[in-house]
Scaffold this active site. Sequence first.
Site, PDB file in Angstrom:
ATOM      1  CG  HIS A  95      -7.229 -44.683  -2.581  1.00  0.00           C
ATOM      2  ND1 HIS A  95      -8.426 -44.746  -2.616  1.00  0.00           N
ATOM      3  CD2 HIS A  95      -6.705 -43.525  -2.657  1.00  0.00           C
ATOM      4  CE1 HIS A  95      -8.891 -43.478  -2.318  1.00  0.00           C
ATOM      5  NE2 HIS A  95      -7.883 -42.633  -2.434  1.00  0.00           N
ATOM      6  CG  ASP A  97      -4.944 -39.942  -1.175  1.00  0.00           C
ATOM      7  OD1 ASP A  97      -5.700 -40.710  -1.749  1.00  0.00           O
ATOM      8  OD2 ASP A  97      -5.325 -38.930  -0.405  1.00  0.00           O
ATOM      9  CG  HIS A 250      -8.961 -42.427   1.642  1.00  0.00           C
ATOM     10  ND1 HIS A 250      -7.510 -42.340   1.817  1.00  0.00           N
ATOM     11  CD2 HIS A 250      -9.125 -41.935   0.721  1.00  0.00           C
ATOM     12  CE1 HIS A 250      -7.148 -41.590   1.021  1.00  0.00           C
ATOM     13  NE2 HIS A 250      -8.102 -41.226   0.180  1.00  0.00           N
ATOM     14  NE  ARG A 265      -6.170 -34.936  -2.096  1.00  0.00           N
ATOM     15  CZ  ARG A 265      -5.747 -36.198  -2.712  1.00  0.00           C
ATOM     16  NH1 ARG A 265      -6.714 -37.047  -2.890  1.00  0.00           N
ATOM     17  NH2 ARG A 265      -4.730 -35.966  -3.295  1.00  0.00           N
TER      18      ARG A 265
HETATM   19  O1  LIG Z   1     -14.166 -37.712  -2.089  1.00  0.00           O
HETATM   20  C1  LIG Z   1     -13.837 -38.282  -0.961  1.00  0.00           C
HETATM   21  O2  LIG Z   1     -14.578 -38.552  -0.244  1.00  0.00           O
HETATM   22  C2  LIG Z   1     -12.373 -38.622  -0.770  1.00  0.00           C
HETATM   23  C3  LIG Z   1     -11.471 -38.824  -2.474  1.00  0.00           C
HETATM   24  C4  LIG Z   1     -10.343 -39.405  -2.468  1.00  0.00           C
HETATM   25  O3  LIG Z   1      -9.866 -40.653  -2.345  1.00  0.00           O
HETATM   26  C5  LIG Z   1      -9.306 -38.171  -1.827  1.00  0.00           C
HETATM   27  O4  LIG Z   1      -9.689 -37.018  -1.902  1.00  0.00           O
HETATM   28  O5  LIG Z   1      -8.105 -38.674  -1.777  1.00  0.00           O
HETATM   29 FE   LIG Z   2      -7.760 -40.683  -1.792  1.00  0.00          FE
END
Ligand SMILES: O=C(O)CCC(=O)C(=O)O
Ligand SMILES: [Fe+2]
Length: 275
Positions: A95, A97, A250, A265
Amino acid sequence: MKINKLAPGLGVEITGVQMSELEGEALNSLKAQVYENGVAVLRDQELSPDQHIAFAKRWGGIDVNPFFPTNSGWPEIAEVRKAEDQKDNIGGGWHTDHSFDAIPAMGSILVARELPPVGGDTLFSSMGAAYDSLSDGLKQTLGSLRAVHSADHIYQPDGYYSKTDLAGEMTGQDLSTRAVHPVVVRHPVTGRKVLYINGAFTLHFEGWTREESLPLLRYLIEVGSRDEFQCRVQWQPGSVAIWDNRATWHLAMNDYHGHRRVMHRITLTGEPLAA
Ligand SMILES: O=C(O)CCC(=O)C(=O)O
Ligand SMILES: [Fe+2]
């Protein structure tokens, strides 16, 4: 700043800098690395939550993500967590984001806080390289299409993420999301043409039914997830990844059941997208 490629098509590993000290020209050259390569992983960072926020503010605006648990005390930081006894993870399918927003987030700054002993890598795929690989005929067809994106099937109380940590966050909020974007977008910084659909949030082409759209969407998802367009980020304590949502997809590997993983994040504000 020392830079090593992670794979031929995208991704760099950067050592020899502390993000907390970067500003001015040095920050601009890091930004250029992210825009050119889609994702940069910085090693050996000492970055407190306050420094994480301060760095993101120096980069540009912060989008506070309404779907994620915030880390108490820091509303700007979303926690991407998987517990020892949890089976489903967040971001476990390809996907990008926030494609369901009218102005999708530029990217994210993801900081490793607690890692499993092994596994839990994150894969990235280059949407510029995926687009370049298509035939001229398909490129021309895609160039005239727009697609409808939504996250309602994922974030609603009975949606895909109801088995993750995000479930508790979702009660009582208006979760309806919908946006329309060109299928091929010109990257706002590099000008490179990128494929801008994804398997998680793209529902159908504008003016087409879902049933009509699925065969072509599935084909594009298969192309975008080919090994040759990917790089892999193996996390270490002190690793921070910064990625560009317009240039990449990702996928968070879900191969560490029985162990806890916690990432912090911050989502960076983007700009309008155009063909
Ligand atoms: O946990 C991760 O490595 C990425 C998870 C994810 O898709 C995000 O944080 O947007
Ligand atoms: Fe993500």
